[in-house]
Scaffold this motif. Structure first.
Motif, PDB file in Angstrom:
ATOM      1  N   VAL A 155       1.561   7.871  -6.365  1.00 18.49           N
ATOM      2  CA  VAL A 155       0.682   9.028  -6.568  1.00 18.49           C
ATOM      3  C   VAL A 155       1.504  10.290  -6.826  1.00 18.49           C
ATOM      4  O   VAL A 155       1.060  11.200  -7.528  1.00 18.49           O
ATOM      5  CB  VAL A 155      -0.245   9.223  -5.342  1.00 18.49           C
ATOM      6  N   THR A 212       0.146  14.452  -0.012  1.00 17.12           N
ATOM      7  CA  THR A 212       0.484  13.055  -0.303  1.00 17.12           C
ATOM      8  C   THR A 212       1.860  12.713   0.243  1.00 17.12           C
ATOM      9  O   THR A 212       2.066  11.644   0.840  1.00 17.12           O
ATOM     10  CB  THR A 212       0.450  12.801  -1.820  1.00 17.12           C
ATOM     11  N   LYS A 216       2.112   1.909  -3.456  1.00 14.44           N
ATOM     12  CA  LYS A 216       0.989   2.399  -4.263  1.00 14.44           C
ATOM     13  C   LYS A 216       0.759   3.883  -4.011  1.00 14.44           C
ATOM     14  O   LYS A 216       0.517   4.659  -4.954  1.00 14.44           O
ATOM     15  CB  LYS A 216      -0.280   1.606  -3.914  1.00 14.44           C
ATOM     16  N   GLU A 217       0.841   4.302  -2.756  1.00 11.27           N
ATOM     17  CA  GLU A 217       0.673   5.720  -2.425  1.00 11.27           C
ATOM     18  C   GLU A 217       1.865   6.537  -2.927  1.00 11.27           C
ATOM     19  O   GLU A 217       1.696   7.675  -3.390  1.00 11.27           O
ATOM     20  CB  GLU A 217       0.544   5.879  -0.908  1.00 11.27           C
ATOM     21  N   ASP A 256       0.837  -1.209   0.000  1.00 15.05           N
ATOM     22  CA  ASP A 256       0.000   0.000   0.000  1.00 15.05           C
ATOM     23  C   ASP A 256       0.866   1.251   0.000  1.00 15.05           C
ATOM     24  O   ASP A 256       0.519   2.264  -0.634  1.00 15.05           O
ATOM     25  CB  ASP A 256      -0.919   0.009   1.229  1.00 15.05           C
ATOM     26  N   PHE A 257       1.991   1.193   0.690  1.00 13.31           N
ATOM     27  CA  PHE A 257       2.909   2.328   0.749  1.00 13.31           C
ATOM     28  C   PHE A 257       3.452   2.658  -0.635  1.00 13.31           C
ATOM     29  O   PHE A 257       3.470   3.820  -1.052  1.00 13.31           O
ATOM     30  CB  PHE A 257       4.050   2.018   1.710  1.00 13.31           C
ATOM     31  N   ASP A 273       1.584  12.465   3.926  1.00 12.29           N
ATOM     32  CA  ASP A 273       0.863  11.241   4.269  1.00 12.29           C
ATOM     33  C   ASP A 273       1.769  10.011   4.203  1.00 12.29           C
ATOM     34  O   ASP A 273       1.598   9.056   4.978  1.00 12.29           O
ATOM     35  CB  ASP A 273      -0.331  11.040   3.333  1.00 12.29           C
ATOM     36  N   LEU A 274       2.721  10.033   3.288  1.00  9.24           N
ATOM     37  CA  LEU A 274       3.664   8.919   3.201  1.00  9.24           C
ATOM     38  C   LEU A 274       4.500   8.805   4.472  1.00  9.24           C
ATOM     39  O   LEU A 274       4.815   7.699   4.923  1.00  9.24           O
ATOM     40  CB  LEU A 274       4.571   9.101   1.984  1.00  9.24           C
ATOM     41  N   ARG A 303       2.391   7.081   7.012  1.00  9.94           N
ATOM     42  CA  ARG A 303       2.345   5.635   6.802  1.00  9.94           C
ATOM     43  C   ARG A 303       3.599   4.967   7.363  1.00  9.94           C
ATOM     44  O   ARG A 303       3.535   3.890   7.970  1.00  9.94           O
ATOM     45  CB  ARG A 303       2.222   5.323   5.310  1.00  9.94           C
TER      46      ARG A 303
END
Length: 238
Positions: free
Chosen positions: A98, A209, A94-95, A91-92, A212-213, A216
């Protein structure tokens, strides 16, 4: 048969190559805005960003494939950090993808919306782009340390300084976003203030974004004592 060391080294090398291309992509954002403002070869830079973004897509597919196709014999013992965090790590990545995707979208939106570049609002957005380039550069080092900490069971990584720097730059982006929007709506000479609002928000989403990483990474690292992401409140004797 590969060893867990081979797997870790491969994952680190692929991640580093991927981060380099993300950095290359985002670094073109201020240049693209400058070229747009000066009626320069803006479209060529947009195409260059799009080409790098496509390359990033290929690199992240290879990265996630390395993780999903690896079995216990490849990764190492079943209690390694990668095994415990495989879903969150996928998921990391994938983000993370972005970031180049959104960079491409911003320059394409500028080309379509055609904002007037001769004004304070556009200059504020140009400053946001500069901060985002700085954030991305810091992010690269933080992510490399993070992945190194996961890939090596005996590794100790401290990511606090980089994470705090990214958070500070994101706060600066918030202020610039607010200034750009407020100025556009306060100036009667601006015909389409909503255009500046939309573009400023897009730039802010890119900065968000990146921050946000870091969040995570903090969540994943909370279960891994070898990866430090938050400052010790007692370090200053408090």
């Amino acid at each position: 048969m590969s060893t867990d060391a081979d797997f870790g080294e491969r994952l680190e090398a692929q991640t580093a190559a991927y981060l380099d291309r993300i950095d290359d992509c985002v670094a073109l954002l201020p240049r693209a805005l400058d070229e747009y403002a000066s009626d320069g070869p803006y479209r060529e830079t947009v195409d260059e960003i799009a080409a790098i973004e496509s390359e990033c897509d290929e690199l992240v597919r290879e990265l996630t494939g390395t993780i999903t196709n690896a079995g216990p014999d490849d990764i190492g013992l079943l209690n390694t950090r990668i095994n415990f965090n495989e879903s969150a790590l996928l998921d990391f990545y994938k983000e993370l993808d972005v970031v180049p995707n959104h960079t491409e979208r911003i320059v394409q939106e500028v080309a379509m919306m055609r904002p007037d570049a001769d004004g304070d609002s556009f200059r504020d957005m140009r400053e946001m782009a500069t901060r985002i380039v700085e954030m991305t550069a810091v992010l690269g080092g933080v992510v490399e340390g993070f992945v190194r900490g996961l890939a090596r069971s005996d590794a100790t990584e401290t990511l606090t300084e980089g994470i705090e720097a990214i958070r500070g730059l994101e706060s600066e982006c918030d202020e610039l976003r607010n200034d750009a929007i407020a100025t556009a709506f306060a100036d009667d000479a601006v015909d389409q203030p909503l255009v500046y609002r939309e573009l400023a928000i897009l730039l802010d989403e890119l900065a968000n974004t990146i921050e946000d990483l870091t969040d995570r990474m903090v969540v994943i690292a909370s279960k891994e004592p070898g990866i430090v992401t938050e400052a010790d409140p007692e370090a200053n004797g408090e």
